[in-house]
Design a protein around this motif. Structure first.
Motif, PDB file in Angstrom:
ATOM      1  N   SER A 156       0.855  -1.196   0.043  1.00 23.09           N
ATOM      2  CA  SER A 156      -0.114  -0.179   0.163  1.00 23.09           C
ATOM      3  C   SER A 156       0.610   1.318  -0.023  1.00 23.09           C
ATOM      4  O   SER A 156       0.184   2.259   0.073  1.00 23.09           O
ATOM      5  N   GLY A 157       2.241   1.133  -0.141  1.00 24.68           N
ATOM      6  CA  GLY A 157       2.951   2.288   0.048  1.00 24.68           C
ATOM      7  C   GLY A 157       3.378   2.904   1.397  1.00 24.68           C
ATOM      8  O   GLY A 157       2.921   2.452   2.565  1.00 24.68           O
ATOM      9  N   ASN A 158       4.424   3.422   1.588  1.00 26.05           N
ATOM     10  CA  ASN A 158       5.225   3.826   2.732  1.00 26.05           C
ATOM     11  C   ASN A 158       3.979   4.846   3.475  1.00 26.05           C
ATOM     12  O   ASN A 158       4.076   4.619   4.868  1.00 26.05           O
ATOM     13  N   ALA A 159       3.411   5.851   3.131  1.00 29.28           N
ATOM     14  CA  ALA A 159       2.572   6.518   3.938  1.00 29.28           C
ATOM     15  C   ALA A 159       1.415   5.951   4.665  1.00 29.28           C
ATOM     16  O   ALA A 159       1.177   5.949   5.579  1.00 29.28           O
ATOM     17  N   ALA A 160       0.788   5.276   3.592  1.00 26.21           N
ATOM     18  CA  ALA A 160      -0.395   4.305   4.304  1.00 26.21           C
ATOM     19  C   ALA A 160       0.218   3.030   5.244  1.00 26.21           C
ATOM     20  O   ALA A 160      -0.614   3.230   6.185  1.00 26.21           O
ATOM     21  N   ALA A 161       1.488   2.724   5.112  1.00 29.65           N
ATOM     22  CA  ALA A 161       1.586   1.689   6.094  1.00 29.65           C
ATOM     23  C   ALA A 161       1.861   2.361   7.455  1.00 29.65           C
ATOM     24  O   ALA A 161       1.521   1.690   8.379  1.00 29.65           O
ATOM     25  N   THR A 162       2.641   3.597   7.478  1.00 32.85           N
ATOM     26  CA  THR A 162       2.827   4.372   8.480  1.00 32.85           C
ATOM     27  C   THR A 162       1.580   4.731   9.296  1.00 32.85           C
ATOM     28  O   THR A 162       1.360   4.599  10.686  1.00 32.85           O
ATOM     29  N   LEU A 163       0.666   5.326   8.589  1.00 32.60           N
ATOM     30  CA  LEU A 163      -0.490   5.892   9.147  1.00 32.60           C
ATOM     31  C   LEU A 163      -1.355   4.561   9.750  1.00 32.60           C
ATOM     32  O   LEU A 163      -2.126   4.782  10.631  1.00 32.60           O
ATOM     33  N   SER A 164      -1.445   3.476   9.209  1.00 37.40           N
ATOM     34  CA  SER A 164      -2.331   2.322   9.534  1.00 37.40           C
ATOM     35  C   SER A 164      -1.655   1.952  10.788  1.00 37.40           C
ATOM     36  O   SER A 164      -2.269   1.495  11.762  1.00 37.40           O
ATOM     37  N   VAL A 165      -0.353   1.658  11.119  1.00 36.41           N
ATOM     38  CA  VAL A 165       0.367   1.395  12.190  1.00 36.41           C
ATOM     39  C   VAL A 165      -0.127   2.487  13.125  1.00 36.41           C
ATOM     40  O   VAL A 165      -0.289   2.073  14.580  1.00 36.41           O
ATOM     41  N   LYS A 166      -0.225   3.805  13.153  1.00 37.94           N
ATOM     42  CA  LYS A 166      -0.778   4.863  14.053  1.00 37.94           C
ATOM     43  C   LYS A 166      -2.032   4.360  14.757  1.00 37.94           C
ATOM     44  O   LYS A 166      -2.325   4.526  15.702  1.00 37.94           O
ATOM     45  N   ILE A 167      -3.053   4.301  13.580  1.00 37.45           N
ATOM     46  CA  ILE A 167      -4.380   3.897  13.754  1.00 37.45           C
ATOM     47  C   ILE A 167      -4.311   2.720  14.921  1.00 37.45           C
ATOM     48  O   ILE A 167      -5.141   2.440  15.963  1.00 37.45           O
ATOM     49  N   GLY A 168      -3.489   1.623  14.208  1.00 36.94           N
ATOM     50  CA  GLY A 168      -3.472   0.216  15.003  1.00 36.94           C
ATOM     51  C   GLY A 168      -3.066   0.425  16.472  1.00 36.94           C
ATOM     52  O   GLY A 168      -3.669  -0.109  17.509  1.00 36.94           O
ATOM     53  N   LEU A 169      -2.042   1.366  16.846  1.00 29.49           N
ATOM     54  CA  LEU A 169      -1.623   1.561  18.129  1.00 29.49           C
ATOM     55  C   LEU A 169      -2.715   2.348  19.048  1.00 29.49           C
ATOM     56  O   LEU A 169      -2.888   2.072  20.107  1.00 29.49           O
ATOM     57  N   ASP A 170      -3.388   3.308  18.240  1.00 31.15           N
ATOM     58  CA  ASP A 170      -4.292   3.763  18.947  1.00 31.15           C
ATOM     59  C   ASP A 170      -5.605   2.829  19.290  1.00 31.15           C
ATOM     60  O   ASP A 170      -6.147   2.934  20.546  1.00 31.15           O
ATOM     61  N   ARG A 171      -5.708   1.862  18.631  1.00 27.94           N
ATOM     62  CA  ARG A 171      -6.897   0.841  18.672  1.00 27.94           C
ATOM     63  C   ARG A 171      -6.222   0.121  19.980  1.00 27.94           C
ATOM     64  O   ARG A 171      -7.442  -0.538  20.677  1.00 27.94           O
ATOM     65  N   LEU A 172      -5.396  -0.243  19.922  1.00 26.92           N
ATOM     66  CA  LEU A 172      -4.785  -0.969  21.153  1.00 26.92           C
ATOM     67  C   LEU A 172      -4.728  -0.472  22.542  1.00 26.92           C
ATOM     68  O   LEU A 172      -5.066  -1.041  23.278  1.00 26.92           O
ATOM     69  N   ARG A 173      -4.516   0.956  22.233  1.00 27.41           N
ATOM     70  CA  ARG A 173      -4.553   1.629  23.562  1.00 27.41           C
ATOM     71  C   ARG A 173      -5.875   1.640  24.096  1.00 27.41           C
ATOM     72  O   ARG A 173      -6.365   1.614  25.188  1.00 27.41           O
ATOM     73  N   GLN A 174      -6.974   2.029  23.180  1.00 30.15           N
ATOM     74  CA  GLN A 174      -8.321   1.946  23.577  1.00 30.15           C
ATOM     75  C   GLN A 174      -8.798   0.382  24.004  1.00 30.15           C
ATOM     76  O   GLN A 174      -9.697   0.398  24.879  1.00 30.15           O
ATOM     77  N   PHE A 175      -8.105  -0.509  23.387  1.00 31.32           N
ATOM     78  CA  PHE A 175      -8.706  -1.879  23.808  1.00 31.32           C
ATOM     79  C   PHE A 175      -8.260  -2.156  25.167  1.00 31.32           C
ATOM     80  O   PHE A 175      -8.876  -2.634  26.054  1.00 31.32           O
ATOM     81  N   SER A 176      -7.049  -1.742  25.767  1.00 35.08           N
ATOM     82  CA  SER A 176      -6.626  -1.936  26.946  1.00 35.08           C
ATOM     83  C   SER A 176      -7.327  -1.264  27.988  1.00 35.08           C
ATOM     84  O   SER A 176      -7.668  -1.739  28.802  1.00 35.08           O
ATOM     85  N   LYS A 177      -7.754   0.158  27.779  1.00 36.09           N
ATOM     86  CA  LYS A 177      -8.654   0.899  28.347  1.00 36.09           C
ATOM     87  C   LYS A 177      -9.843   0.427  28.688  1.00 36.09           C
ATOM     88  O   LYS A 177     -10.349   0.583  29.817  1.00 36.09           O
TER      89      LYS A 177
END
Length: 483
Positions: A203-224
């Protein structure tokens, strides 16, 4: 999960090094040498974990026994499974033949029994990574299968599974995977592995980077929400396209990816930089305080989709050239043939690409860094709140583009564009990117100009159907990573 401090640095067997290890006679590292490599990663570089790749490579099944036999005193003083960790990467039976999975399970059990028998700390192996995880059912099935094998051998130890999520949309929805997983397999903490190279290839560098950012946020919310601790791992290489972590970028990397606990220190990180720099960088990683993942702005998923579509549109047009050059990228490991993801030589609408490292090496060797592909046309479509979301989430977006852009060979790109409509579209896109950034990309320092000259040689030699491998290696040594 066994109680322990989560490791921060994970050595891997990724074949992205241009130079040879200082302790080896050549850059290619065979199966037998990898046992010594794991030991040196622990003892000389202070890596806290090493991935043993049953999925992607031919590996030594007696690794633990050989480590204990050859380096007994070290592992008596620094117990494997307590102070440092060896983590298995399992075969994915949904993507390839399943006969290797029982072998991997038995290997875990026998290693633990052997460690106990010789008086070493046990268990030595108690975690395993499942690559290309797509569902919680896969994880639950593997737990059940391991328990059957464990019962047959009267083994006491459970195996913790680490889902490795490798596609952009799956990374963004990683919390849904975990919610389903903990229903079937309750636990109070989970290590989760977010890929970075294959999402970039797909998907390209920018899409990969932004997806990881979203994933990390979702993990934070999951733990909360659940109270279940998540411990994110990210798989990153040295160049921006594959995550951009190397001994020179540790501080910037952790600013870009708050919330990450464990990072991979791959072959290029370890072998393409000076030893003191590598050792200092890994120590810095080990000592980094764990930060909290940042909330991501609304609408970021739509930005991911724009970058992804523009990248895919362009990369398909240049695939024949990339595949031709990838055949000359030198091998660094004894790899097995993969099936499954686009990143594993999967056909996509009739187009085939090499794996991420070979793809990245091929693009850089042509003087057209893959970080730049599709970005110009994507930025033309991203305005207002979407543009704000991009720059808010991806802190060093333009820095990564400039860093990659130093290796852009305009003359090569123009020559390729004159002969091929796919490359013409890439050249137009790069011009648009320069307009959007308001600056010209290209070499800035002596090594960048030397790299540009080498990539010109690569293009001309490829055109003449001559061996371009030596030039690919020399260029990789200059940028301090093969791909």
């Amino acid at each position: 999960m066994a109680e322990r401090k989560i490791p921060r640095s994970m050595g891997t067997q990724h074949p992205d090094n241009a130079s040879k290890p200082r302790w080896a006679s050549e850059p290619f590292i065979d199966t037998q040498t990898e046992v010594e490599e794991a030991f040196r990663c622990f003892s000389e570089l202070s890596a806290q974990e090493f991935m043993w790749d049953w999925e992607g490579k031919h590996v030594d099944e007696s690794v633990v026994e050989k480590l204990f036999e050859k380096y007994t005193e070290f592992f008596q003083n620094t117990p494997l499974g307590k102070g440092i960790f060896l983590t298995t990467r399992l075969p994915n039976i949904w993507e390839e033949k399943g006969y290797r999975l029982p072998k991997a399970f038995v290997n875990v059990i026998s290693a633990n029994q052997m460690a106990a028998d010789v008086g070493m700390h046990a268990p030595v192996l108690f975690e395993a990574i499942l690559p290309m995880t797509k569902s919680a059912d896969q994880l639950h099935f593997l737990h059940q299968r391991f328990r059957q094998v464990r019962k047959a051998f009267d083994a006491p130890d459970e195996l913790e599974l680490i889902p490795l999520v490798e596609e952009t949309h799956a990374i963004q929805d990683v919390d849904q995977l975990l919610h389903q997983y903990v229903k079937a397999e309750p636990r109070d903490s989970i290590r989760v592995f977010l890929a970075r190279s294959d999402p970039a290839l797909n998907s390209g560098n920018a899409a990969a980077t932004l997806s990881v950012k979203i994933g990390l946020d979702r993990l934070r919310q999951f733990s909360k929400t659940t109270g279940i601790a998540t411990h994110p791992i990210i798989g990153v290489g040295s160049l921006p396209f594959r995550g951009g972590l190397n001994p020179q970028t540790v501080e910037v990397f952790f600013q870009e990816y708050p919330g990450i606990e464990t990072v991979t220190v791959q072959s290029a990180f370890r072998y393409d930089y000076e030893s003191p720099d590598v050792e200092n960088a890994i120590r810095a990683i080990n000592e980094k305080p764990i930060s909290r993942a940042a909330p991501t702005p609304d609408g970021l998923s739509s930005v991911v989709d724009i970058f992804s579509l523009e990248y895919q549109r362009l990369v398909e047009g240049i695939a024949p050239t990339v595949n031709a050059l990838a055949a000359y990228v030198p091998k660094r490991r004894e790899r097995r043939l993969h099936v499954g993801l686009f990143g594993y030589a999967r056909k996509m609408q009739g187009i085939t690409l090499p794996r991420a490292i070979a793809f990245c090496a091929s693009m850089y060797s042509l003087g057209v860094p893959p970080e730049l592909i599709g970005v110009g046309s994507a930025l033309k479509k991203i305005h207002g709140k979407q543009r704000d979301a991009l720059y808010s989430a991806y802190r060093f977006f333009e820095d990564d583009l400039e860093r990659a852009g130093h290796f852009l060979n305009h003359e090569n790109l123009h020559a390729l564009a004159r002969q091929d409509a796919g490359w013409q579209a890439v050249e137009d896109d790069v011009k648009t990117l320069e307009e959007q950034l308001g600056k010209k990309l290209g070499p800035h320092q002596d090594e960048h100009y030397i790299h540009r000259n080498l990539t010109s040689n690569v293009r001309l030699l490829l055109k003449a159907k001559a061996d371009v491998s030596p030039e690919i290696v020399r260029a990789g040594q200059l940028r301090k990573s093969l791909g």
